[in-house]
Design an enzyme around this catalytic site. Structure first.
Site, PDB file in Angstrom:
ATOM      1  CB  THR A  76      17.608 -41.183   2.660  1.00 12.58           C
ATOM      2  OG1 THR A  76      17.037 -39.895   2.468  1.00 12.58           O
ATOM      3  CG2 THR A  76      17.851 -41.842   1.307  1.00 12.58           C
ATOM      4  CB  THR A  77      16.089 -46.730   3.414  1.00 10.34           C
ATOM      5  OG1 THR A  77      15.126 -46.572   2.360  1.00 10.34           O
ATOM      6  CG2 THR A  77      15.422 -46.486   4.747  1.00 10.34           C
ATOM      7  CB  ALA A 100      15.685 -44.256  12.061  1.00  4.96           C
ATOM      8  CB  SER A 101      15.838 -48.793   8.670  1.00  5.66           C
ATOM      9  OG  SER A 101      15.317 -49.446   9.816  1.00  5.66           O
ATOM     10  CG  PHE A 103      12.733 -41.638  11.995  1.00  9.65           C
ATOM     11  CD1 PHE A 103      13.530 -41.326  13.080  1.00  9.65           C
ATOM     12  CD2 PHE A 103      13.256 -41.471  10.732  1.00  9.65           C
ATOM     13  CE1 PHE A 103      14.819 -40.852  12.911  1.00  9.65           C
ATOM     14  CE2 PHE A 103      14.545 -40.995  10.547  1.00  9.65           C
ATOM     15  CZ  PHE A 103      15.326 -40.689  11.648  1.00  9.65           C
ATOM     16  CG  HIS A 135       7.577 -50.461   1.385  1.00 11.72           C
ATOM     17  ND1 HIS A 135       8.180 -51.522   2.006  1.00 11.72           N
ATOM     18  CD2 HIS A 135       7.549 -49.447   2.297  1.00 11.72           C
ATOM     19  CE1 HIS A 135       8.516 -51.178   3.247  1.00 11.72           C
ATOM     20  NE2 HIS A 135       8.138 -49.917   3.447  1.00 11.72           N
ATOM     21  CE  LYS A 139      11.424 -49.286   0.765  1.00 13.03           C
ATOM     22  NZ  LYS A 139      12.027 -48.037   1.236  1.00 13.03           N
ATOM     23  N   GLY A 145      14.713 -50.792   4.120  1.00 12.53           N
ATOM     24  CA  GLY A 145      15.648 -50.662   5.242  1.00 12.53           C
ATOM     25  C   GLY A 145      15.054 -51.267   6.510  1.00 12.53           C
TER      26      GLY A 145
HETATM   27  N1  LIG Z   1      13.237 -43.906   7.916  1.00 16.01           N
HETATM   28  C1  LIG Z   1      11.903 -43.828   7.765  1.00 16.01           C
HETATM   29  O1  LIG Z   1      11.138 -43.851   8.756  1.00 16.01           O
HETATM   30  C2  LIG Z   1      11.340 -43.671   6.392  1.00 16.01           C
HETATM   31  C3  LIG Z   1       9.962 -43.536   6.169  1.00 16.01           C
HETATM   32  C4  LIG Z   1       9.504 -43.298   4.874  1.00 16.01           C
HETATM   33  C5  LIG Z   1      10.403 -43.201   3.830  1.00 16.01           C
HETATM   34  N2  LIG Z   1      11.734 -43.370   4.067  1.00 16.01           N
HETATM   35  C6  LIG Z   1      12.749 -43.199   3.024  1.00 16.01           C
HETATM   36  O2  LIG Z   1      12.902 -41.800   2.817  1.00 16.01           O
HETATM   37  C7  LIG Z   1      13.284 -41.548   1.462  1.00 16.01           C
HETATM   38  C8  LIG Z   1      12.322 -40.531   0.842  1.00 16.01           C
HETATM   39  O3  LIG Z   1      11.012 -41.049   0.871  1.00 16.01           O
HETATM   40  P1  LIG Z   1       9.787 -40.239   0.208  1.00 16.01           P
HETATM   41  O4  LIG Z   1       8.633 -41.167   0.330  1.00 16.01           O
HETATM   42  O5  LIG Z   1       9.693 -38.864   0.771  1.00 16.01           O
HETATM   43  O6  LIG Z   1      10.277 -40.175  -1.323  1.00 16.01           O
HETATM   44  P2  LIG Z   1       9.874 -39.094  -2.424  1.00 16.01           P
HETATM   45  O7  LIG Z   1      10.343 -39.667  -3.732  1.00 16.01           O
HETATM   46  O8  LIG Z   1       8.442 -38.713  -2.308  1.00 16.01           O
HETATM   47  O9  LIG Z   1      10.754 -37.806  -2.044  1.00 16.01           O
HETATM   48  C9  LIG Z   1      12.146 -37.710  -2.244  1.00 16.01           C
HETATM   49  C10 LIG Z   1      12.412 -36.272  -2.664  1.00 16.01           C
HETATM   50  O10 LIG Z   1      13.820 -36.068  -2.695  1.00 16.01           O
HETATM   51  C11 LIG Z   1      14.065 -35.163  -3.776  1.00 16.01           C
HETATM   52  N3  LIG Z   1      15.465 -35.206  -4.148  1.00 16.01           N
HETATM   53  C12 LIG Z   1      16.113 -36.022  -5.015  1.00 16.01           C
HETATM   54  N4  LIG Z   1      17.421 -35.730  -5.054  1.00 16.01           N
HETATM   55  C13 LIG Z   1      17.608 -34.696  -4.185  1.00 16.01           C
HETATM   56  C14 LIG Z   1      18.733 -33.956  -3.756  1.00 16.01           C
HETATM   57  N5  LIG Z   1      19.952 -34.207  -4.228  1.00 16.01           N
HETATM   58  N6  LIG Z   1      18.560 -32.977  -2.842  1.00 16.01           N
HETATM   59  C15 LIG Z   1      17.340 -32.723  -2.325  1.00 16.01           C
HETATM   60  N7  LIG Z   1      16.218 -33.382  -2.701  1.00 16.01           N
HETATM   61  C16 LIG Z   1      16.365 -34.363  -3.602  1.00 16.01           C
HETATM   62  C17 LIG Z   1      13.108 -35.646  -4.872  1.00 16.01           C
HETATM   63  O11 LIG Z   1      12.911 -34.633  -5.862  1.00 16.01           O
HETATM   64  C18 LIG Z   1      11.863 -35.931  -4.054  1.00 16.01           C
HETATM   65  O12 LIG Z   1      11.011 -34.786  -3.947  1.00 16.01           O
HETATM   66  C19 LIG Z   1      13.319 -42.928   0.800  1.00 16.01           C
HETATM   67  O13 LIG Z   1      14.644 -43.424   0.840  1.00 16.01           O
HETATM   68  C20 LIG Z   1      12.427 -43.780   1.678  1.00 16.01           C
HETATM   69  O14 LIG Z   1      12.753 -45.170   1.629  1.00 16.01           O
HETATM   70  C21 LIG Z   1      12.215 -43.601   5.312  1.00 16.01           C
END
Ligand SMILES: NC(=O)c1ccc[n+]([C@@H]2O[C@H](COP(=O)([O-])OP(=O)(O)OC[C@H]3O[C@@H](n4cnc5c(N)ncnc54)[C@H](O)[C@@H]3O)[C@@H](O)[C@H]2O)c1
Length: 250
Positions: A76-77, A100-101, A103, A135, A139, A145
């Site tokens: 998560t970012t 990681a911002s 991975f 993005h 987002k 991040g």
């Molecule tokens: N670091 C990386 O490599 C990388 C890559 C892609 C995305 N991200 C980040 O990861 C995060 C998620 O991305 P995504 O594309 O899967 O988003 P997404 O919206 O598809 O999924 C997020 C999920 O979290 C759930 N959620 C919300 N509150 C919650 C809680 N308290 N407990 C458990 N689940 C909860 C939501 O219902 C949703 O299903 C974002 O912050 C995104 O920026 C990081």
């Protein structure tokens, strides 16, 4: 390894597939609707937790994992202003956290070369630099991040830039850079349907432009990196960023 997934959205679902392909077992899946199952007892069934949720839920998820003393890998970012206090708590309590911002292996190579390039560009001050990121429209955070990590890599190595400013620009518009000072690095963010993540570092001069770009074709690279991180960190203690796992020697 037994893995718990916090967040079962776009990333959580791909991570589940890659983790099971790599012979891991998903012992717990928490999403918005079943948060009552996020208990210390359930978390203790896992060797590592992988967390991809929202900027608003990541801090309380970290607290639960610290309480259960289970290593947590965070994708998560949008929460990095809290890194210093989270790091202090992690080290004080002898917990394990890796974040990681981004991975993806390719982006981490990009981060490394970006720092080397910024240092080199000190010799060529007639190039000005900016960062662009694109993005998908769902987002929640801007800049990404990943763009912040790129900007920090430039600021640490290029003498002319002191901090970054972000402009979120509608598709097709040009960012207004009227209020941006010479020593500020512009990060321009675009939100366009279904783009998994594109980042470009642009060095522009009167005679030419150098563009250094990473384009993710899909989310699989992020998910694989997160599973590799869980494998790497599950038997370690401490506070890590993904750079320590990739270890390109910086
Ligand atoms: N670091 C990386 O490599 C990388 C890559 C892609 C995305 N991200 C980040 O990861 C995060 C998620 O991305 P995504 O594309 O899967 O988003 P997404 O919206 O598809 O999924 C997020 C999920 O979290 C759930 N959620 C919300 N509150 C919650 C809680 N308290 N407990 C458990 N689940 C909860 C939501 O219902 C949703 O299903 C974002 O912050 C995104 O920026 C990081």
């Amino acid at each position: 390894m037994n893995i718990a997934l916090l967040g079962y959205g776009k990333m959580g679902k791909i991570i589940e597939k890659i983790a099971t392909d790599r012979k891991h077992t998903i012992v717990l899946k928490i999403d918005y609707d079943n948060q009552h199952e996020l208990t210390v007892e359930n978390l203790k069934k896992a060797d590592a937790v992988i967390e991809f949720t929202t900027p608003g839920s990541v801090l309380s998820n970290i607290q639960h994992c610290f309480e259960a003393n289970v290593p947590i890998v965070i994708g998560t970012t949008g929460w990095y202003e809290h890194l210093p206090e989270v790091k202090q708590q992690c080290l004080q309590n002898n917990n394990t956290l890796l974040y990681a911002s981004n991975f993806s292996v390719g982006v981490n190579i990009f981060f490394y070369v970006n720092r080397v390039l910024a240092k080199l560009m000190n010799n060529y001050p007639y190039y000005d630099v900016q960062v662009e990121e694109i993005h998908h429209t769902q987002k929640l955070d801007a800049p990404s991040g990943t763009a912040i990590t790129i900007a920090e890599g430039i600021i640490e190595n290029l003498d002319t830039k002191k901090d970054w400013v972000n402009v979120l620009t509608a598709d097709g518009d040009d960012a207004s850079d009227d209020n941006i000072k010479n020593d500020q690095l512009l990060i321009e963010s675009f939100r366009i349907n279904s783009v998994p993540g594109t980042h470009t570092v642009i060095y522009d001069s009167e005679v030419d432009v150098i563009e250094f770009k990473h384009t993710a074709h899909n989310r699989n690279g992020f998910a694989l990196g997160a599973v590799l991180a869980a494998e790497w960190v599950h038997d370690k203690k401490g506070f890590f960023s993904v750079e320590e796992m990739f270890d390109f020697g910086t």
